[in-house]
Motif scaffolding. Structure first.
Motif, short mmCIF file in Angstrom:
data_model
loop_
_atom_site.label_atom_id
_atom_site.label_comp_id
_atom_site.label_asym_id
_atom_site.label_seq_id
_atom_site.Cartn_x
_atom_site.Cartn_y
_atom_site.Cartn_z
N GLY A 121 -5.01 -57.01 -65.61
CA GLY A 121 -4.46 -58.32 -65.70
C GLY A 121 -5.37 -58.91 -66.80
N LEU A 123 -6.12 -58.45 -70.65
CA LEU A 123 -5.72 -57.87 -72.22
C LEU A 123 -6.34 -58.54 -73.13
N ARG A 259 -12.59 -74.32 -64.81
CA ARG A 259 -11.72 -73.80 -65.93
C ARG A 259 -12.96 -73.46 -67.11
N TYR A 263 -12.03 -78.74 -73.17
CA TYR A 263 -11.09 -79.86 -73.25
C TYR A 263 -10.95 -80.60 -72.12
N TYR A 264 -11.06 -80.08 -70.83
CA TYR A 264 -10.49 -80.60 -69.75
C TYR A 264 -11.13 -81.78 -69.16
N THR A 281 -6.26 -65.52 -61.16
CA THR A 281 -5.47 -66.69 -61.65
C THR A 281 -4.33 -66.51 -62.40
N VAL A 282 -3.22 -66.84 -62.03
CA VAL A 282 -2.10 -66.66 -62.69
C VAL A 282 -1.44 -67.69 -63.70
N LEU A 283 -2.02 -68.96 -63.18
CA LEU A 283 -1.63 -70.14 -63.94
C LEU A 283 -2.80 -71.33 -63.97
N GLY A 284 -3.25 -71.60 -64.92
CA GLY A 284 -4.42 -72.45 -64.91
C GLY A 284 -3.98 -73.66 -66.04
N GLY A 285 -4.40 -74.97 -65.67
CA GLY A 285 -4.31 -75.90 -66.49
C GLY A 285 -5.03 -77.10 -66.16
N PHE A 305 -0.56 -76.77 -68.60
CA PHE A 305 -0.88 -75.57 -68.08
C PHE A 305 -0.43 -74.40 -68.83
N GLY A 308 0.07 -66.83 -67.11
CA GLY A 308 -0.03 -65.54 -67.81
C GLY A 308 1.19 -64.64 -67.36
P1 HAM Z 1 -6.52 -70.10 -69.40
O1 HAM Z 1 -6.96 -70.29 -68.04
O2 HAM Z 1 -7.44 -69.65 -70.64
O3 HAM Z 1 -5.95 -71.38 -70.10
O4 HAM Z 1 -5.34 -69.20 -69.50
C1 HAM Z 1 -4.13 -69.29 -68.75
C2 HAM Z 1 -3.53 -68.17 -68.12
O5 HAM Z 1 -3.39 -67.19 -69.14
C3 HAM Z 1 -4.26 -67.31 -67.30
O6 HAM Z 1 -4.31 -68.09 -65.69
C4 HAM Z 1 -4.05 -66.13 -67.10
O7 HAM Z 1 -2.97 -66.04 -66.28
C5 HAM Z 1 -3.49 -65.84 -68.58
N1 HAM Z 1 -4.77 -65.13 -69.29
C6 HAM Z 1 -5.77 -65.62 -69.68
N2 HAM Z 1 -6.50 -64.89 -70.45
C7 HAM Z 1 -5.80 -63.50 -70.18
C8 HAM Z 1 -6.28 -62.18 -70.60
N3 HAM Z 1 -7.18 -61.88 -71.09
N4 HAM Z 1 -5.02 -61.18 -70.28
C9 HAM Z 1 -4.24 -61.41 -69.44
N5 HAM Z 1 -4.02 -62.98 -69.10
C10 HAM Z 1 -4.81 -63.73 -69.47
C11 HAM Z 1 -5.29 -71.77 -71.17
O8 HAM Z 1 -4.84 -70.96 -71.89
C12 HAM Z 1 -5.11 -73.39 -71.36
N6 HAM Z 1 -4.63 -73.41 -72.65
C13 HAM Z 1 -4.04 -73.55 -70.38
C14 HAM Z 1 -3.58 -75.24 -70.54
C15 HAM Z 1 -2.51 -75.42 -71.09
N7 HAM Z 1 -4.22 -76.12 -70.03
C16 HAM Z 1 -3.68 -77.42 -70.39
N8 HAM Z 1 -2.37 -76.76 -71.13
#
Ligand code: HAM
Length: 435
Positions: A121, A123, A259, A263-264, A281-285, A305, A308
């Motif tokens: 999970g 990468l 988080r 920026y939050y 965590t599958v979705l974050g925002g 949000f 992934g």
């Molecule tokens: P984040 O929590 O860094 O948020 O990533 C969102 C999702 O991307 C995670 O919940 C996870 O499912 C997936 N993810 C993150 N890193 C990895 C990894 N190394 N390998 C696999 N899956 C990963 C953001 O990226 C923010 N830009 C979200 C956001 C959008 N907030 C506001 N707008």
């Protein structure tokens, strides 16, 4: 293993069986986003490094340790995007999309790059479906975005997800909170893990979601952001909960959701699954009401949000949710010799004009081997063409499930209209085909 035959660490290939599942999931995401007025945006895979430093934040793990940054041949510092939000905000400002009426709503599918230690999970190249909404400061917008995420999981049949919700306030109330947090941890600084010791000065809130058992035990007694929210932030958070309640969305207020990106502001949320192991965590925002201004725009509310895709696929697999596999081949036409092969190609081409998946042998196989291949690719009908069929101007369509055969005229010489009239009538009798 040879570098030529092994993908770089932390990356993975998707073969057609998997991409078919991804496409199905992506179709649901596009549909749910479009229903709510979100339009697709595509931004570059690389951006100026400053963009991520400024938006994601200098003190974050992503910027400090994980970015793929290099100098291009013109000497510019370039970074492969570690996430999607920064590029969308940049594009929104560059194209002055805010002039086209607010709120502006975007969705995207992106590959992201983070130099992390790969594990299940996690990468180094991964994929996100994300949404960003600009100009909507109301709590109903937070609920709308959360509901969009939930509707995707519901449509795909994903079960047992927990929606974790928190508010991390605005810069004013957070400053007071950070001060209180520092004071709390400073007494026990030496017990914290090395990473958290360095977080104490730069970003003490991140200590709250440290996975080390010692740090999380200490964090249990820490002051809670929710107790420090100013009146406006508290009212906003209450509003978000009210809209979620009214929409029948279950959630858990979890003060340790902070988080990992700088920026939050105010609302932050995560959809968490027990089927993912450590990377749950599958979705974050969340909201980022200060980001547009930070990047040089007028003060503009923002929120969104990212989900992934690899993690979503892991959950679907763990929960035994199967995506419909696309039919690779409806009709397989086997040919006995070169003259028949020409006719087989004509038939297959004709079927393609009617969007019927059809194929023939292009590997020079024997008839027996052609039939074996047809079986392997799951052809619903097989047709054999040889001298007799060309002479008679007709072939037999054999339904592989029922073993029934039906005559289909092909013309003499081959006539596409004649062939399609008969062929489509035969195919129309089978289930699942609508013309
Ligand atoms: P984040 O929590 O860094 O948020 O990533 C969102 C999702 O991307 C995670 O919940 C996870 O499912 C997936 N993810 C993150 N890193 C990895 C990894 N190394 N390998 C696999 N899956 C990963 C953001 O990226 C923010 N830009 C979200 C956001 C959008 N907030 C506001 N707008």
């Amino acid at each position: 293993m040879s570098l030529l035959t092994q993908a770089p660490k932390g990356t993975q290939d998707l073969l057609p069986r998997q991409t078919a599942e991804w496409q199905e999931a992506e179709r649901v995401m596009r549909r749910e986003a479009a229903l709510r007025g979100f339009g697709e945006i595509r931004t570059p895979v690389f951006e100026h490094t400053e963009l991520f430093q400024r938006s994601v934040g200098e003190t974050t793990d992503v910027v400090q340790k994980e970015m793929y940054t290099f100098l291009d041949k013109g000497g510019r510092s370039i970074t492969l995007r570690p996430e999607g939000t920064a590029g969308v905000v940049r594009a929104m400002l560059e194209h002055a999309a805010y002039n086209e009426g607010l709120p502006q709503k975007f969705y995207y599918f992106t590959s992201c790059y983070r130099y992390e230690k790969p594990q299940a999970g996690r990468l180094r190249e991964f994929h996100q479906f994300g949404v960003e909404m600009f100009g909507a400061a109301e709590p109903s917008a937070d609920a709308q975005v959360i509901l969009l995420g939930k509707s995707i999981f519901d449509s795909l049949g994903v079960k047992n997800l927990s929606l974790e919700l928190n508010s991390i306030g605005c810069p004013e109330c957070r400053a007071k909170y950070t001060k209180a947090l520092k004071e709390y941890f400073q007494g026990r600084e030496n017990e914290l893990c090395e990473t958290c010791q360095s977080r104490l000065e730069r970003n003490p809130m991140r200590i709250l979601d440290c996975k080390s058992p010692v740090c999380s035990k200490i964090a249990e007694g820490a002051p809670r952001m929710l107790d420090y929210l100013c009146d406006e932030c508290r009212e906003h958070f209450e509003g978000v909960k009210r809209y979620l309640d009214a929409s029948g969305v279950a959630y858990r207020v979890n003060p340790s959701i902070v988080r990992g990106l700088d920026y939050y502001t105010r609302t932050v949320f995560e959809f968490v699954s027990n089927d993912l192991g450590a990377q749950s965590t599958v979705l974050g925002g969340g909201r980022y009401d200060g980001l547009v201004e930070e990047m040089g725009g007028k003060p503009t509310a923002g929120l969104g949000f990212a989900l992934g895709l690899e993690r979503l696929m892991m959950i679907l697999k763990a929960q035994g949710i199967e995506m419909p596999a696309p039919q690779a081949c409806k009709v397989f036409v086997a040919a006995l010799d070169d003259a028949a092969k020409v006719c087989a190609v004509q038939m297959v081409n004709a079927l393609h004009t009617c969007s019927i998946p059809a194929d023939y042998d292009s590997c020079g196989r024997s008839l027996k081997a052609q039939m074996k291949y047809a079986d392997k690719i799951g052809a619903e009908f097989t047709v054999v063409v040889g001298g007799d069929e060309l002479e008679a101007g007709q072939v037999m369509f054999k339904n592989m499930a029922t073993r029934e055969q039906e005559t289909v005229k092909i013309g003499k010489p081959f006539d596409q209209e004649v062939f399609l009239a008969d062929a489509m009538a035969v195919l129309a009798k089978t289930e699942g085909i609508h013309f």
